[in-house]
Design an enzyme around this catalytic site. Structure first.
Site, PDB file in Angstrom:
ATOM      1  N   SER A 288      49.494  41.965  80.338  1.00 60.43           N
ATOM      2  CA  SER A 288      49.908  43.333  80.143  1.00 60.43           C
ATOM      3  C   SER A 288      48.592  44.181  80.891  1.00 60.43           C
ATOM      4  CB  SER A 288      50.027  43.637  78.634  1.00 60.43           C
ATOM      5  OG  SER A 288      50.071  45.165  78.480  1.00 60.43           O
ATOM      6  N   LYS A 343      54.486  38.696  74.497  1.00 59.20           N
ATOM      7  CA  LYS A 343      54.617  39.868  75.211  1.00 59.20           C
ATOM      8  C   LYS A 343      55.774  40.684  75.201  1.00 59.20           C
ATOM      9  CE  LYS A 343      53.402  42.062  79.051  1.00 59.20           C
ATOM     10  NZ  LYS A 343      54.569  42.762  79.336  1.00 59.20           N
ATOM     11  N   HIS A 346      55.321  42.961  72.295  1.00 59.32           N
ATOM     12  CA  HIS A 346      54.057  43.806  72.901  1.00 59.32           C
ATOM     13  C   HIS A 346      54.886  44.940  73.598  1.00 59.32           C
ATOM     14  CE1 HIS A 346      52.136  45.664  76.193  1.00 59.32           C
ATOM     15  NE2 HIS A 346      50.827  45.488  75.545  1.00 59.32           N
ATOM     16  N   ASN A 347      55.763  44.552  74.347  1.00 53.70           N
ATOM     17  CA  ASN A 347      56.572  45.481  74.826  1.00 53.70           C
ATOM     18  C   ASN A 347      57.433  46.466  74.038  1.00 53.70           C
ATOM     19  OD1 ASN A 347      55.392  44.393  77.206  1.00 53.70           O
ATOM     20  ND2 ASN A 347      57.048  44.411  78.532  1.00 53.70           N
ATOM     21  N   GLU A 350      55.252  48.912  72.353  1.00 53.12           N
ATOM     22  CA  GLU A 350      55.138  49.765  73.514  1.00 53.12           C
ATOM     23  C   GLU A 350      56.335  50.819  73.899  1.00 53.12           C
ATOM     24  OE1 GLU A 350      55.387  49.267  78.272  1.00 53.12           O
ATOM     25  OE2 GLU A 350      54.060  48.054  77.341  1.00 53.12           O
TER      26      GLU A 350
END
Length: 621
Positions: A288, A343, A346-347, A350
């Site tokens: 990222s 990840k 995480h997105n 986000e």
């Protein structure tokens, strides 16, 4: 290696002298039986060679305990080379000497006191299986030229390979080179479309002066030191699988592939097992930070076998961003696909953080503030809610083009590349209420129906919100409130996935590597590093509980005002709805369970029976 008479002993001895290494001629280790058989003009069979090759394998292993050595051996078949390499595959560099039959035949006839007659040369040529992973030398060159070529090829070997030179791949190449690593770079060759991409890229950047550019896959693989460490930066999905199949013939046991793209974690698990069956290590690494992060230091989330990670750790940690204590924002996440799962979440977080800022922007627009005025307010907010996304939002709002704010000329249709979809699917599959991720994803989907929205606005969207009065403190508090709920839901999803898959993930360490280099880095994330050292849940932390209690009235007030004024705030409102639902001790779900039992006999449990027994009622009587 090579057929008899090719000059292996001469070149091997010269190379050993040049490199100050012990020299061993494999012919000197043949058994008496083998020597007698070849002297009589009879070829050796595989049984004859097995003991001989095993002896040489043990010899090499003994030498490797101290340093290294130069060994010459015909090693004509691939299975002979596999036996020679058994247990030490990644310690061996093959050098293949080749020439035409007549030249070698004449050389053999000139040799004196050698047990190998020239009549056996044809059988050696018939037996020869040319190696795919070797330094190749034509014996038409002089011994001096051959030695220089071998030394040059040995020195050319790079430490790390990067495959796929898109925006992220190119940035990572420069990052690796800036950190002192000698790298090989590869991009596919497509006539008229993608030609000499790696070479052209190298010529544009002085930082890549020592990098080796390739558009031939075999040459790219052979340019890298064993065990090879190759990072893929290509599109997720079928492209990854195609590249794996294309590169497999050139890899050796123990080589390591790193998938640095946004792959689905389930696919990563499958690729991990597939490559494990071929003795190739596979690391799924979430990366990222975008183009700037890849260049200056991203946050990296690698997973796979811990043994394989140790081999690539120096490279990944060197190119990663660093936290406030100077530690790399890269850490071993866990087994199989856990890195890509982390990840993915995480997105998902986000997505929500971006949507919340978009909703704040909508509220400000409803109060007739200009982008510059909104940016000024957000600038003040930084002392309370500083984050990477807040900072880039301020920059975006201030950007002008032709005396107008650029944001006013950007079409309001938001795209997505899949990770938000996968995160929403994952939260549904695991039965975890990460409602904000789903709301932010569906907000993007709704935005794509631009034409429909224009028509619906004519029919339903005539409410005038220009008189709405928004208290800036309430708006800031509601934004903070929603962000805490977002981070709670995201980390809760990671925690439950860790339990389900038995990954044993460290939430505090995940939060730590998200404090720098990544898109969701923020002051709140830094706080969570310490919170997760004491608890796996944000909502039972005393300090955060108190903060939510203070912020909650403002969130309730703001959401109410926006709904009454018909301002779309799907994530701000959902944060309030979620906490209301989550903190309801006696909910209305008992009615739902009764309905399920009525039409489907799904049964229910009773509040006046703590045994856990399930009941069914005939509701019509």
């Amino acid at each position: 290696m090579g057929v008899s008479g090719v000059g292996k002993s001469t070149i091997g001895q010269l190379l050993a002298d040049e490199m100050n290494l012990p020299f061993f001629d494999g012919d000197n280790y043949h058994s008496k039986h083998n020597v007698e058989k070849m002297s009589s003009g009879e070829s050796l069979n595989d049984d004859d060679r097995h003991g001989w090759l095993s002896t040489l394998n043990q010899l090499i292993k003994e030498q490797l305990k101290n340093n290294s050595c130069i060994l010459v051996c015909s090693a004509l078949k691939n299975k002979y080379r596999e036996l020679l390499s058994d247990g030490i595959l990644n310690e061996i560099e093959w050098i293949y000497l080749f020439g035409d039959f007549d030249t070698i035949y004449n050389r053999i006839n000139k040799r004196k006191n050698h047990f190998m007659p020239s009549e056996l040369l044809k059988s050696q040529f018939d037996t020869l299986e040319k190696p795919t992973n070797a330094i190749t030398c034509n014996i038409d060159n002089s011994p001096k030229e051959i030695i220089e070529n071998i030394k040059k090829e040995l020195m050319k070997k790079s430490e790390f390979g990067l495959l796929g030179l898109g925006v992220m791949g190119k940035s990572l190449c420069i990052n690796l080179s800036n950190n002192g690593f000698k790298i090989s770079m590869y991009n596919r060759h497509v006539d008229g479309v993608e030609e000499h991409v790696a070479l052209k890229f190298k010529k544009k950047h002085t930082e890549l002066s020592s990098a080796l550019p390739f558009d031939n896959l075999e040459e790219f693989v052979n340019s890298i030191q064993k065990p090879r460490k190759i990072m893929f930066m290509v599109n997720a999905g079928k492209t990854i699988d195609a590249v794996i199949e294309n590169i497999l013939p050139y890899l050796s046991e123990g080589d390591i592939i790193i998938d640095g793209g946004n792959s689905n974690y389930n696919s990563t698990k499958e690729r991990f097992e597939y490559l494990k069956s071929k003795n190739i290590h596979f690391i799924g690494a979430g990366v990222s930070g975008g183009e700037e992060g890849a260049l200056k230091g991203p946050s990296i989330m690698p997973s796979g076998s811990r043994e394989a990670y140790k081999s690539v750790q120096p490279f990944l940690e060197s190119i990663a961003s660093h936290d406030r204590n100077g530690l790399p924002c890269c850490a071993y996440i866990g087994p199989e696909g856990s890195g890509h799962f982390v990840k993915m979440i995480h997105n998902g977080i986000e997505y929500v953080e971006m949507q919340l800022l978009a909703e704040v922007f909508s509220i400000f627009k409803a109060t007739r503030k200009t982008p510059d005025e909104i940016a000024e307010v957000l600038e003040i907010w930084k002392k309370d809610v500083d984050s990477y996304l807040l900072n880039i939002t301020i920059d975006i709002l201030r950007k002008k083009e032709n005396n107008d704010w650029l944001i006013n000329n950007i079409l309001d249709k938001a795209g997505n590349k899949g990770t938000g979809n996968w995160a929403t699917i994952a939260t549904a599959e695991l039965g975890i209420p990460s409602t904000l991720i789903a709301s932010s994803l569906f907000a993007r989907y709704t935005s794509s129906f631009k034409e429909d929205r224009i028509k619906a606005n004519i029919s339903f969207g005539n409410n005038d919100s220009s008189n709405i009065k928004i208290d800036l403190i309430d708006l800031l508090n509601a934004y903070q409130f929603a962000r805490i709920i977002n981070h709670y839901q995201g980390f809760k999803l990671i925690e439950e996935a860790s339990k389900f898959h038995k990954w044993n993930l460290n939430l505090s360490e995940i939060a730590r590597i998200w404090t720098s280099g990544c898109i969701i880095k923020s002051d709140l994330m830094a706080v969570l590093v310490e919170v997760f050292k004491k608890s796996k849940s944000i909502l039972i932390n005393e300090s955060i509980k108190q903060q939510l209690q203070v912020l909650r009235p403002s969130a309730n007030k703001l959401v109410s005002q926006c709904i009454l004024n018909e301002i779309a705030i799907p994530c701000l409102s959902e944060s309030v709805n979620f906490l209301n639902t989550y903190t309801t001790a006696d909910s209305s779900a008992n009615l739902i369970q009764a309905q399920r039992d009525y039409f489907g006999a799904h049964t229910y449990q009773r509040t006046d029976d703590d045994s856990g027994k399930f009941y069914h009622t005939n509701w019509k009587n």
